[in-house]
Design an enzyme around this catalytic site. Structure first.
Site, mmCIF file in Angstrom:
data_model
loop_
_atom_site.group_PDB
_atom_site.id
_atom_site.type_symbol
_atom_site.label_atom_id
_atom_site.label_comp_id
_atom_site.label_asym_id
_atom_site.label_seq_id
_atom_site.Cartn_x
_atom_site.Cartn_y
_atom_site.Cartn_z
ATOM 1 N N LYS A 143 -5.201 3.297 -2.901
ATOM 2 C CA LYS A 143 -4.500 2.678 -1.774
ATOM 3 C C LYS A 143 -5.398 2.532 -0.546
ATOM 4 C CE LYS A 143 -0.515 1.967 -3.779
ATOM 5 N NZ LYS A 143 -0.071 0.590 -4.081
ATOM 6 N N SER A 181 0.866 -1.170 0.000
ATOM 7 C CA SER A 181 0.000 0.000 0.000
ATOM 8 C C SER A 181 0.908 1.227 0.000
ATOM 9 C CB SER A 181 -0.928 -0.034 1.224
ATOM 10 O OG SER A 181 -1.723 1.124 1.305
ATOM 11 N N TYR A 202 -4.509 8.307 -6.483
ATOM 12 C CA TYR A 202 -3.605 7.345 -5.850
ATOM 13 C C TYR A 202 -4.087 6.985 -4.452
ATOM 14 C CZ TYR A 202 0.911 5.301 -4.480
ATOM 15 O OH TYR A 202 1.908 4.449 -4.054
#
Length: 281
Positions: free
Chosen positions: A152, A134, A148
């Site tokens: 994650k 992650s 992003y």
């Protein structure tokens, strides 16, 4: 004890470091990437304990074929390290819907595809370890990382739930949350930079792209040390469900945990008394 370790995104960056360190430690490694010939070249050519396989993580069919090739060569898969990923940078309004979907496709559905392909092998073995890389961005959302961070944060939720699903079959899970490491995430091959398209964001976008590019090669974390730490984690009998990697990440996640607790407490008076009257008595 030697393990069979399956690594995605092995052609560059952290993935390459993980493979090299795993081979040096005596493990058998399945190194995957979209261009397996380039992966093998990067790793120094053919080796007895190394299998390079083509794998675009957005393809479930390629993931299944790679898992089958791993079992045919080494007989089992002990550890899966979901490392492949990319970064679509930009303020939310300047990240196109297409780029947002591509981000989620690679960073979330990619590891899901590979894990879906590998889990039947691990269940049959009644043993295994699924590791997903992650990010600090999986815990802390910051400006310019909307796509992003979304991908994650989603990985973290999926992995937390998956942990409960597969624990009865002696399959462990670990979420890895690195801070800033000197990998190749910020090179143009891994990052898609936004073009200023909205006047309100234009000045900030230009300045932020320049700032992010200036960070590349200056990150404090050493990816070789991270690779070695990951091998320590996968060698543990009871590995952590979450591994926060890097002093900056530890500081950031600690601050986020305190912030969450403060937000919970601030919600208590209003949010804690919303049940039906007969349940509040």
């Amino acid at each position: 004890m030697s393990k069979v370790i399956f690594v995605t995104g092995a052609g560059r960056g952290l993935g390459t470091d993980i493979v090299r360190e795993a081979l040096a430690a005596g493990h058998q490694v399945v190194a995957t990437g979209r261009r397996p010939e380039e992966v093998e070249k990067t790793l120094g050519g053919p080796q007895d304990n190394l299998l390079t396989v083509r794998l675009d993580v957005t393809s479930l069919e390629e993931a299944q074929a790679a898992a089958q090739a791993a079992v045919e060569r080494f007989g089992r898969i002990d550890v899966l390290i979901n490392n492949a990923g990319n970064f679509f940078a930009g303020y939310f309004e300047e990240v196109s819907p297409e780029h947002m979907r591509q981000q989620i496709e690679t960073n979330l559905f990619g590891p899901m595809n590979v894990t879906r392909a590998v889990l039947p092998v691990m269940r049959a073995q009644r043993d295994g370890h699924v590791v997903s890389i992650s990010s600090l961005a999986g815990q802390v959302g910051t400006e310019f990382t909307a796509a992003y961070a979304a991908s994650k944060f989603a990985v973290e939720g999926w992995m937390e739930a998956l942990h409960q699903d597969i624990a009865p079959y002696n399959i462990r899970t670990t979420i890895v949350e690195p801070g800033y490491f000197r990998t190749e995430l910020l090179v143009d091959a891994s990052t898609t930079w936004p073009e200023p398209t909205i006047a309100d964001y234009a000045e900030r976008t230009t300045a932020t792209v320049a700032a992010w590019k200036s960070i590349n090669g200056q990150q404090p974390g050493d990816p070789v040390k991270l690779a070695r730490a990951l091998l320590t984690v996968v060698g543990q009998e009871q590995p952590p469900v979450r591994f926060v990697a890097g002093a900056d990440a530890i500081e950031g996640v600690t601050a986020k945990a305190r912030e969450l607790l403060a937000q919970v407490e601030a919600s208590r008076a209003l949010g804690g008394n919303l049940g039906h009257d007969d349940t509040n008595a």
